[in-house]
Design a protein around this motif. Structure first.
Motif, short mmCIF file in Angstrom:
data_model
loop_
_atom_site.label_atom_id
_atom_site.label_comp_id
_atom_site.label_asym_id
_atom_site.label_seq_id
_atom_site.Cartn_x
_atom_site.Cartn_y
_atom_site.Cartn_z
N UNK A 11 53.51 8.48 -52.90
CA UNK A 11 52.24 8.18 -53.55
C UNK A 11 51.37 7.06 -53.17
N UNK A 12 52.06 5.95 -52.96
CA UNK A 12 51.53 4.67 -52.61
C UNK A 12 50.99 4.81 -51.27
N UNK A 14 50.05 7.45 -49.70
CA UNK A 14 49.07 8.68 -49.61
C UNK A 14 47.76 7.94 -50.17
N UNK A 15 47.85 7.17 -51.26
CA UNK A 15 46.94 6.47 -51.87
C UNK A 15 45.96 5.40 -51.11
N UNK A 16 46.70 4.90 -50.30
CA UNK A 16 46.45 3.70 -49.17
C UNK A 16 45.64 4.43 -48.36
N UNK A 17 45.94 5.56 -47.77
CA UNK A 17 45.23 6.47 -46.95
C UNK A 17 43.99 6.95 -47.27
N UNK A 18 44.12 7.32 -48.45
CA UNK A 18 42.88 8.06 -49.34
C UNK A 18 41.68 6.98 -49.50
N UNK A 19 42.06 5.72 -49.98
CA UNK A 19 41.27 4.59 -49.97
C UNK A 19 40.71 4.13 -48.73
N UNK A 20 41.35 4.30 -47.62
CA UNK A 20 40.78 3.95 -46.43
C UNK A 20 39.73 4.89 -45.96
N UNK A 21 40.01 6.26 -46.21
CA UNK A 21 39.00 7.20 -45.93
C UNK A 21 37.77 7.06 -46.86
N UNK A 22 37.74 6.59 -47.80
CA UNK A 22 36.66 6.49 -48.98
C UNK A 22 35.80 5.28 -48.64
N UNK A 23 36.53 4.33 -47.72
CA UNK A 23 35.88 3.04 -47.33
C UNK A 23 34.77 3.58 -46.46
N UNK A 24 35.21 4.70 -45.75
CA UNK A 24 34.26 5.51 -44.61
C UNK A 24 33.08 6.28 -45.16
N UNK A 25 33.08 6.16 -46.46
CA UNK A 25 32.37 7.09 -47.08
C UNK A 25 32.46 8.64 -47.23
N UNK A 26 33.74 8.91 -47.13
CA UNK A 26 34.08 10.15 -47.34
C UNK A 26 34.93 10.53 -48.72
N UNK A 27 34.55 11.63 -49.08
CA UNK A 27 35.04 12.34 -50.02
C UNK A 27 36.55 13.15 -49.80
N UNK A 28 37.46 12.66 -50.66
CA UNK A 28 38.75 13.27 -50.19
C UNK A 28 39.33 14.40 -51.13
N UNK A 29 39.52 15.51 -50.79
CA UNK A 29 40.16 16.50 -51.84
C UNK A 29 41.62 16.66 -51.47
N UNK A 30 42.42 16.53 -52.50
CA UNK A 30 43.86 16.59 -52.38
C UNK A 30 44.71 17.72 -52.90
N UNK A 31 45.30 18.60 -51.65
CA UNK A 31 45.84 19.78 -52.25
C UNK A 31 47.46 19.70 -51.99
N UNK A 32 48.10 19.86 -53.17
CA UNK A 32 49.69 19.76 -53.36
C UNK A 32 50.01 21.06 -53.05
#
Length: 333
Positions: A11-12, A14-32
């Motif tokens: 989870x950590x 995954x969250x680090x990668x999501x935060x990186x995407x968000x710094x690039x102005x992207x919204x992230x949809x997570x599908x498990x």
């Protein structure tokens, strides 16, 4: 763009990668899913270096999505979505029948029909309180009073209720309605779709009379882009050159939509054909081609219905149709 993460990703990580995407102005949809976690990237992904992203130890694959509908796309969400409607599940193998009159006319009418369709296997009650009609002189529905009668029928039977909304201004009146229906004429009422996207209501969107599947999915995207992922699609026939039926029921839409989207799809054979005797074969065909549910109009006295009596089944006819549909479902399983 989607990024599929490898099994074992923490989870950590995954969250680090999501935060990186968000710094690039992207919204992230997570599908498990059962086997994969998919990150759907929404926004301008042109700055993403695909090769660099694929080189990360936690990333299994990266794929760009060309379709303009993102949240509704099956590539974003591989497994079928299951929509919970006050305890009634629709989609992902859960098949339901929505039944009731075209319009709510009186207390006795709606409660009588509700009890009848429930006894025959319907699990949701439909009824129009706000009615869009071609002629301004036709019955337009009981409006707020109609919704109150629907809620009374719900209290009597326990059936979740489905009713059509005409305007975002009426949204407060639908606070206790379980499924808010967007009719064919309002499929591209984008202000209404945006307003519904800001709610947590289950939204059923009917395909427009002359709209493509792509346009239907883009209307769905308006709701999902607002944060509401509880959406059901409805195929209710399209306008063609054929005049023997009210519309032409496009059953090929069902398997095609299942390929394109993870959302559940119901079929309305009543509005599609406009002829009560056509409802049974079309309902059976819809069940056979993989629909997740049906929406069928039932009236206790179709001859005197204030709206669409010609396409409405009697409770006895509905009971017969529901039993035949059940046999089709059994055969498929």
């Amino acid at each position: 763009m989607i990024a599929v993460l490898k099994q074992g990703t923490t989870l950590q990580q995954r969250q680090s990668l999501i935060e990186w995407f968000k710094t690039m102005g992207l919204d992230v949809h997570v599908s498990e899913g059962k086997y994969h976690v998919i990150l759907g990237l929404i926004g301008d992904t042109s700055r993403i270096d695909v090769e660099m992203l694929e080189s990360l130890s936690i990333v299994e694959s990266v794929k760009r999505i060309s379709e303009p509908f993102k949240n509704a796309n099956r590539k974003f969400h591989e497994e079928d979505s299951i929509i919970d409607i006050a305890g009634v599940k629709l989609g992902g193998g859960h098949f339901q029948i929505i039944a009731g009159p075209c319009s709510v006319e009186s207390r006795d009418q709606i409660i009588s029909v509700a009890k009848s369709v429930q006894a025959s296997g319907a699990t949701l009650l439909r009824g129009g309180a706000f009615k869009p009609r071609t002629s301004p002189y036709d019955f337009q529905g009981l409006k707020a009073d109609g919704l109150e009668l629907l809620l009374e029928a719900k209290r009597e039977t326990g059936l979740p209720i489905v009713s059509e909304i005409m305007s975002a201004e009426d949204l407060d009146l639908f606070a206790d309605v379980d499924v808010v229906q967007v009719g064919a004429r309002n499929m591209q009422n984008f202000d209404l779709l945006k307003a519904l996207g800001r709610t947590d209501k289950v939204v059923l969107i009917k395909r427009g009379l002359a709209n493509t599947l792509k346009e239907l999915l883009m209307s769905v995207e308006y709701v999902m882009a607002g944060g509401n992922e509880r959406v059901i699609l409805c195929e209710r026939g399209i306008r063609t050159f054929e005049t023997y039926t009210r519309n032409t029921l496009d059953l090929s839409a069902v398997p095609m939509l299942h390929e394109l989207t993870h959302l559940p799809i119901v079929v309305d054979p009543s509005h599609a054909t406009g002829i009560s005797r056509m409802v049974e074969p079309m309902a059976m065909a819809a069940a056979a081609c993989g629909a997740d549910g049906l929406m069928i109009e039932v009236h206790n006295d179709p001859m005197h219905a204030l709206c669409d009596g010609a396409q409405s089944l009697t409770p006895e006819q509905f009971d017969h149709v529901a039993k035949r549909v059940a046999k089709i479902r059994e055969a498929l399983q």
